[in-house]
Design a protein around this motif. Structure first.
Motif, mmCIF file in Angstrom:
data_model
loop_
_atom_site.group_PDB
_atom_site.id
_atom_site.type_symbol
_atom_site.label_atom_id
_atom_site.label_comp_id
_atom_site.label_asym_id
_atom_site.label_seq_id
_atom_site.Cartn_x
_atom_site.Cartn_y
_atom_site.Cartn_z
ATOM 1 N N SER A 130 0.844 -1.192 0.000
ATOM 2 C CA SER A 130 0.000 0.000 0.000
ATOM 3 C C SER A 130 0.874 1.235 0.000
ATOM 4 O O SER A 130 2.091 1.157 0.193
ATOM 5 C CB SER A 130 -0.932 0.005 1.217
ATOM 6 O OG SER A 130 -0.173 0.048 2.409
ATOM 7 N N LEU A 177 -3.562 3.732 1.134
ATOM 8 C CA LEU A 177 -4.328 3.249 -0.001
ATOM 9 C C LEU A 177 -3.696 1.935 -0.447
ATOM 10 O O LEU A 177 -2.510 1.891 -0.795
ATOM 11 C CB LEU A 177 -4.317 4.257 -1.143
ATOM 12 C CG LEU A 177 -5.165 5.514 -0.920
ATOM 13 C CD1 LEU A 177 -4.805 6.590 -1.933
ATOM 14 C CD2 LEU A 177 -6.656 5.188 -1.015
ATOM 15 N N LEU A 222 -2.531 11.201 -4.174
ATOM 16 C CA LEU A 222 -3.055 10.202 -3.242
ATOM 17 C C LEU A 222 -3.873 10.786 -2.092
ATOM 18 O O LEU A 222 -4.929 10.228 -1.750
ATOM 19 C CB LEU A 222 -1.915 9.338 -2.715
ATOM 20 C CG LEU A 222 -1.131 8.559 -3.783
ATOM 21 C CD1 LEU A 222 -0.080 7.671 -3.124
ATOM 22 C CD2 LEU A 222 -2.063 7.721 -4.654
ATOM 23 N N ARG A 230 -7.654 9.666 -1.364
ATOM 24 C CA ARG A 230 -8.052 9.099 -0.066
ATOM 25 C C ARG A 230 -9.205 9.908 0.534
ATOM 26 O O ARG A 230 -10.150 9.342 1.090
ATOM 27 C CB ARG A 230 -6.853 9.093 0.890
ATOM 28 C CG ARG A 230 -7.131 8.374 2.218
ATOM 29 C CD ARG A 230 -7.288 6.891 1.985
ATOM 30 N NE ARG A 230 -7.451 6.135 3.214
ATOM 31 C CZ ARG A 230 -8.601 5.975 3.873
ATOM 32 N NH1 ARG A 230 -9.707 6.553 3.418
ATOM 33 N NH2 ARG A 230 -8.650 5.244 4.968
ATOM 34 N N ASP A 247 -11.398 4.374 1.001
ATOM 35 C CA ASP A 247 -10.378 3.329 0.957
ATOM 36 C C ASP A 247 -10.388 2.550 -0.359
ATOM 37 O O ASP A 247 -10.136 1.343 -0.399
ATOM 38 C CB ASP A 247 -10.529 2.371 2.141
ATOM 39 C CG ASP A 247 -11.894 1.688 2.169
ATOM 40 O OD1 ASP A 247 -12.747 2.018 1.321
ATOM 41 O OD2 ASP A 247 -12.094 0.820 3.040
ATOM 42 N N LYS A 268 -9.139 0.977 -3.772
ATOM 43 C CA LYS A 268 -7.832 0.423 -4.112
ATOM 44 C C LYS A 268 -7.225 1.200 -5.281
ATOM 45 O O LYS A 268 -7.933 1.853 -6.056
ATOM 46 C CB LYS A 268 -7.949 -1.060 -4.447
ATOM 47 C CG LYS A 268 -8.250 -1.932 -3.244
ATOM 48 C CD LYS A 268 -8.169 -3.410 -3.577
ATOM 49 C CE LYS A 268 -8.374 -4.259 -2.325
ATOM 50 N NZ LYS A 268 -8.277 -5.711 -2.634
ATOM 51 N N ILE A 269 -5.908 1.114 -5.394
ATOM 52 C CA ILE A 269 -5.193 1.824 -6.458
ATOM 53 C C ILE A 269 -4.217 0.886 -7.154
ATOM 54 O O ILE A 269 -3.829 -0.148 -6.600
ATOM 55 C CB ILE A 269 -4.413 3.045 -5.917
ATOM 56 C CG1 ILE A 269 -3.351 2.603 -4.888
ATOM 57 C CG2 ILE A 269 -5.366 4.081 -5.325
ATOM 58 C CD1 ILE A 269 -2.381 3.708 -4.495
#
Length: 282
Positions: free
Chosen positions: A93, A101, A135, A139, A144, A146-147
């Motif tokens: 993450s 993230l 980011l 966020r 939350d 996903k990336i």
């Protein structure tokens, strides 16, 4: 879970949750932008320090949110040269002052199976502002989600990566939105580009010519024309990221793009060297 630290927090943007939230709320309150008629699937955003381009990036990403938070946001960036190896963080993450993230490891694995990436880890990576500066916005706005952070060279591979990203997400049953991170013309003695001279007159010329041309190419949703223009005119520092995002958008069925905002660093801090910034939604 292993977490990649935030490299630019405390310099290019705030390093505390409270200050990030304060600045993001201020960016969103500064201007009210008209949302598009249809649900957006992608955005092009700048990546300078928040003081210069944070508002443009934040508001474009707020419009990108639309009414549907996706499973995953794929963020294309990195300052790479043609024929460079693409880069990816495929597991773990990424930290932000507002919380981490997580990487979508399943989608990242699909990309790694298809392309030869220079794989980064949370412990071994090249510091990169192009993705990291987005980011905290993501966020804050998307929670939350996903990336998948992907570094893309400015060549034909960018188009292939963008298209395949959407195909792979479709195979996995994932909804995705995409972000391409680039600044525009870097003009002035500091950047070795001064064919219009210096000062306000040069600033007007760059806005009307170099920056206008690359923005127009982006708005046509033609990733190959974006690559050609950027490489010939030096008016986008991460054209591969733009091309990948546009190619992904086309694969998702988009057929229109809109300019949300445009400005330069000269607007906030006049000087002989300056950089252009645009927000584009599609």
């Amino acid at each position: 879970m292993d977490i990649r630290p935030a490299t630019y927090a405390g310099s290019w943007y705030p390093d505390t949750a409270a200050e990030c939230r304060r600045q993001i709320k201020a960016f969103l309150a500064e201007k009210t932008l008209t949302p598009p008629d249809r649900e957006p699937c992608g955005a092009i955003v700048p990546h300078a320090g928040w003081i210069y381009s944070g508002g443009i990036a934040c508001r474009a990403l707020a419009l990108l949110k639309g009414s549907q938070v996706p499973d995953t946001i794929v963020i294309y960036g990195h300052h790479l040269y043609p024929k460079s190896s693409p880069r990816i963080l495929s597991e773990g993450s990424m930290a932000t002052p507002l919380g981490m993230l997580a990487v979508d490891e399943a989608l990242a694995a699909k990309l790694m199976d298809r392309f030869t990436f220079q794989a980064e880890s949370v412990h071994h990576f090249a510091p990169d502002n192009t993705i990291e500066l987005q980011l905290p916005f993501i966020r804050y706005l998307f929670g939350d989600v996903k990336i998948v952070p992907v570094g893309v060279p400015p060549d034909a591979m960018a188009v292939e990566i963008g298209r395949f990203t959407v195909q792979a997400a479709r195979d996995l049953g994932l909804s995705v939105k995409v972000v391409g991170s680039t600044d525009l013309t870097h003009y002035g003695a500091h950047f070795g580009l001064s064919h219009y001279g210096l000062g306000e007159a040069a600033h007007r010329q760059v806005r009307a010519n170099e920056d206008r041309r690359i923005i127009d190419r982006m708005l046509t949703l033609d990733p190959h024309r974006v690559l050609d223009e950027a490489l010939s005119s030096q008016n986008a520092c991460c054209a591969g990221a733009v091309a990948a995002a546009l190619a992904a958008g086309l694969e998702m069925g988009t057929d229109t793009a809109m300019l949300t905002e445009y400005a330069t660093s000269y607007d906030k801090s006049p000087g002989d060297s300056f950089v252009g910034y645009a927000g584009i939604l599609f």
